[in-house]
Design an enzyme around this catalytic site. Structure first.
Site, PDB file in Angstrom:
ATOM      1  N   GLU A  55      44.364   0.783  51.531  1.00  0.00           N
ATOM      2  CA  GLU A  55      43.977  -0.302  50.624  1.00  0.00           C
ATOM      3  C   GLU A  55      44.500  -1.656  51.094  1.00  0.00           C
ATOM      4  OE1 GLU A  55      45.149   0.813  46.662  1.00  0.00           O
ATOM      5  OE2 GLU A  55      43.640   2.383  46.529  1.00  0.00           O
ATOM      6  N   HIS A 107      42.078   4.647  36.017  1.00  0.00           N
ATOM      7  CA  HIS A 107      42.695   4.730  37.345  1.00  0.00           C
ATOM      8  C   HIS A 107      44.137   4.231  37.349  1.00  0.00           C
ATOM      9  CE1 HIS A 107      42.317   3.623  41.942  1.00  0.00           C
ATOM     10  NE2 HIS A 107      43.455   4.216  41.655  1.00  0.00           N
ATOM     11  N   HIS A 140      50.053   3.781  38.654  1.00  0.00           N
ATOM     12  CA  HIS A 140      49.285   4.537  37.657  1.00  0.00           C
ATOM     13  C   HIS A 140      50.121   4.774  36.390  1.00  0.00           C
ATOM     14  CE1 HIS A 140      47.455   6.438  41.562  1.00  0.00           C
ATOM     15  NE2 HIS A 140      46.930   5.244  41.312  1.00  0.00           N
TER      16      HIS A 140
END
Length: 269
Positions: free
Chosen positions: A119, A214, A144
């Site tokens: 990412e 997510h 998360h």
């Protein structure tokens, strides 16, 4: 091999701060397996000797051109690496990279050739935008948080600023320490260009954005600042869920009470 941190106390302190936050993410249950990412602009802590250090990797392509990052240095969590390991051994589970003059590629310079997160393009795109607009923010964190992700499964919470107002109303500190609230991005494929573009847009108005079902993406002055904002939002989410588990809808602070606090603490409206 001698670490680049050994003779650079300011850089070492910054990397140890990253390691500390990685430990918090794991302890909170927000970083299962290799979940989550941290990328920090450490250019201010890089001395002239370090700038002359040779690369310890081949040239890697970013996948996009980021003109404001020319010559910048970043600490990046490694791909496939676990936060619980980064907390103990930050330079074995992450690396420092140098953005090359073409602004479209980078090399790893320290300590080991640990490939950054997949990412990385998304994180670097945010950092490029921060520098472009003159921001002092240096850190981006993706994680998360359990209760926040749980609340994102309720469509009723996903309208603009609906969840923000619920979370602000749970405890005064939330608005005080996360005054911009929580941006919302409808479910988008993780790692996609669409998700990156949507995140960049939301970060113009919010310091923390929720990726539906997510996790969250936060920016801050440093890694601890980014973590703190996620932490206070998560605390409010937990208060809300705990109240619901006790069988009642939490009353929350009224709009008048929040407006009073906004004025008293000179917070953004």
């Amino acid at each position: 091999m001698k670490s680049v941190l050994s003779s650079r106390p300011a850089l070492e302190a910054e990397v140890m701060k990253i390691a500390e936050v990685a430990g918090y993410l794991w302890q909170n249950g927000w970083a299962e397996r290799n979940g989550g990412n941290i990328t920090v602009n450490v250019t201010d802590f890089v001395d002239d000797e370090m700038k002359q250090m040779p690369a310890i990797s081949d040239v890697k392509q970013i996948g996009t051109t980021l003109p404001y990052l020319k010559g910048c240095y970043f600490y990046c969590k490694g791909t496939g690496k676990r936060m619980r390991d980064l907390a103990r051994w930050p330079m074995d589970n992450g690396s420092i990279i140098r953005i090359l003059d073409d602004c479209a590629s980078y090399v790893i310079i320290a300590d080991n050739p640990v490939l950054p997160t997949s990412e990385l393009p998304s994180h670097l795109t945010v950092h490029n935008h921060l520098i472009e607009k003159g921001s002092n923010y240096k850190a981006t964190v993706h994680t998360h948080p359990i209760e926040l992700v749980a609340m994102s499964h309720n469509k009723a919470f996903l309208g603009k600023d609906v969840l923000t107002n619920i979370l602000w109303s749970m405890i005064p500190e939330t608005k005080a320490f996360c005054p911009l609230g929580l941006g919302i991005i409808p479910y988008t494929l993780p790692g996609s260009v669409e998700l990156a573009d949507a995140t960049l847009k939301e970060l113009d108005d919010y310091d923390v954005v929720m990726w539906e079902k997510h996790g969250v993406f936060a920016q801050g002055l440093d890694v601890m600042d980014a973590f703190d904002q996620i932490d206070v939002l998560s605390k409010s989410a937990k208060i809300y869920i705990d109240a619901k588990c006790m069988g009642f809808e939490p009353e929350g602070m009224s709009q008048e009470q929040m407006a009073e606090m906004t004025k008293a603490f000179n917070l953004p409206k």
